[in-house]
Design an enzyme around this catalytic site. Structure first.
Site, short mmCIF file in Angstrom:
data_model
loop_
_atom_site.label_atom_id
_atom_site.label_comp_id
_atom_site.label_asym_id
_atom_site.label_seq_id
_atom_site.Cartn_x
_atom_site.Cartn_y
_atom_site.Cartn_z
N GLU A 185 0.82 -1.22 0.00
CA GLU A 185 0.00 0.00 0.00
C GLU A 185 0.85 1.27 0.00
O GLU A 185 0.72 2.12 0.87
CB GLU A 185 -0.94 0.00 1.21
CG GLU A 185 -1.85 -1.21 1.28
CD GLU A 185 -2.76 -1.17 2.51
OE1 GLU A 185 -2.70 -0.19 3.27
OE2 GLU A 185 -3.52 -2.14 2.69
N GLU A 229 -5.55 -8.20 1.32
CA GLU A 229 -6.34 -7.88 2.51
C GLU A 229 -7.73 -7.52 2.03
O GLU A 229 -7.89 -6.82 1.03
CB GLU A 229 -5.78 -6.68 3.28
CG GLU A 229 -4.52 -6.92 4.06
CD GLU A 229 -4.07 -5.65 4.80
OE1 GLU A 229 -2.94 -5.65 5.31
OE2 GLU A 229 -4.84 -4.66 4.85
#
Length: 344
Positions: free
Chosen positions: A154, A269
């Site tokens: 991320e 995720e």
């Protein structure tokens, strides 16, 4: 034809899955099939891997957390997602024990931030090469099995676009490349690399977004980390999340189909937050995943983020009995039980 039109034209064909017979003494979840195999880059030929980041922010030991999560969902995990930073060596003894469980071997998805004090440009320039070399030596000596490795996942919200920041998108790409190539040079041949995006439209439309990508030669899988916020109603709107204020963005799965047609996609995720005004939402969402997953055949792994203290809410899958039952049905679906995790 504009980008949005090109991506909107991408369609997901039906995904096949192989129903597996029951094993004696266990629920009908997994069994060998001569038609299902695993490639050198850990791509299952049938269905998709089922994974979990278990009981995050609870303080539970990782072995206990995995045991608890698997008991709660009444199914074993194919992938266990763990997190490491800086000088930490991985996998550690407990993670190796999970990977080598004789009953249920598991693939490790190791999420590593090589440094919390150096910029991406500094890492790319060699600032933590000693750390990388030490890790390579540890991996060669202790863990020859294949594993997933994502490096500083991320990155979008860490980008500093100012010249000289050392944290530009291009610096991230250079850092990722440097870490992977140095590990390979030092003899690490078993790391299956994953580039993990946030999966949020507001970052995907930034002018530097494409510059984050490190290159096909150092990326085996591409991944996203989407969460079911108030803009999401079902699985399709999770993996292709859009926003009215960024109307040129068609959604991450569509973009990945167009940008990386030959690479497997991982949902590294994903989580579903509580909705006080809709207590049945989690159940309905898990049911939508089960109904829709085969529409997205490029998705070859899904790893749930299970935490009572996720940054934006409670993502535990069993906060209500009906949600827990729906999650168990999803975890046991033949699509996620079609290919056996290879034994060490």
């Amino acid at each position: 034809m504009g980008l949005a039109a090109v991506l909107a034209a991408c369609s997901a064909g039906p995904g096949g899955a192989v129903q597996k017979p029951a094993r004696a003494g266990n629920p009908p979840l997994v069994a060998d099939s001569p038609d299902c195999a695993v490639t050198g880059r850990l791509i299952p030929s049938c269905g998709a891997w089922w994974g979990i980041a278990p009981e995050i922010f609870t303080g539970l030991d990782v072995v206990e957390a995995v045991a608890s999560a698997e008991r709660r969902m009444a199914a074993p995990a194919d992938i266990v997602h763990v997190y490491h930073r800086g000088k930490e060596l991985f996998p550690n003894e407990k993670e190796i024990r999970l990977a080598r469980d004789p009953e249920h071997p598991r693939l490790l998805l190791i999420n590593w931030k090589p440094s919390l004090t150096h910029t991406w440009a500094e890492v790319a320039g060699g600032a933590v090469d000693g750390r990388i070399d030490r890790l390579a030596d540890h991996l060669r000596r202790t863990f020859p099995e294949r594993f997933f490795l994502t490096i500083h996942h991320e990155p979008e919200n860490d980008v500093g676009s100012a010249a000289g920041s050392g944290m530009r998108a291009k610096d991230y790409a250079a850092m990722f490349r440097h870490v992977v190539l140095r590990l390979r040079h030092k003899g690490v041949k078993n790391a299956v690399t994953v580039m993990t995006y946030m999966g949020a439209p507001n970052w995907a439309v930034k002018p530097w977004f494409e510059e984050l990508y490190p290159g096909d030669d150092v990326v085996d899988w591409v991944a996203m980390d989407p969460y079911a916020d108030h803009r999401v109603q079902d699985f399709g709107s999770l993996v292709n999340k859009t926003r009215a204020d960024f109307d040129e963005w068609p959604g991450f799965y569509r973009w990945m189909q167009w940008r990386f047609p030959g690479k497997p996609v991982m949902i590294a995720e994903w989580g579903v937050f509580e909705r006080p005004d809709d207590p049945a939402f989690k159940r309905a969402f898990f049911e939508s995943v089960r109904l829709q997953i085969r529409r997205y055949p490029q998705i070859k792994a899904m790893v749930y983020f299970d935490s009572p203290h996720a940054p934006r809410g409670d993502t535990r899958f069993d906060t209500a009995e009906t949600a827990g039952k729906a999650f168990t049905e999803l975890a046991r679906d033949p699509h996620f039980r079609a290919t056996r995790v290879p034994r060490p």
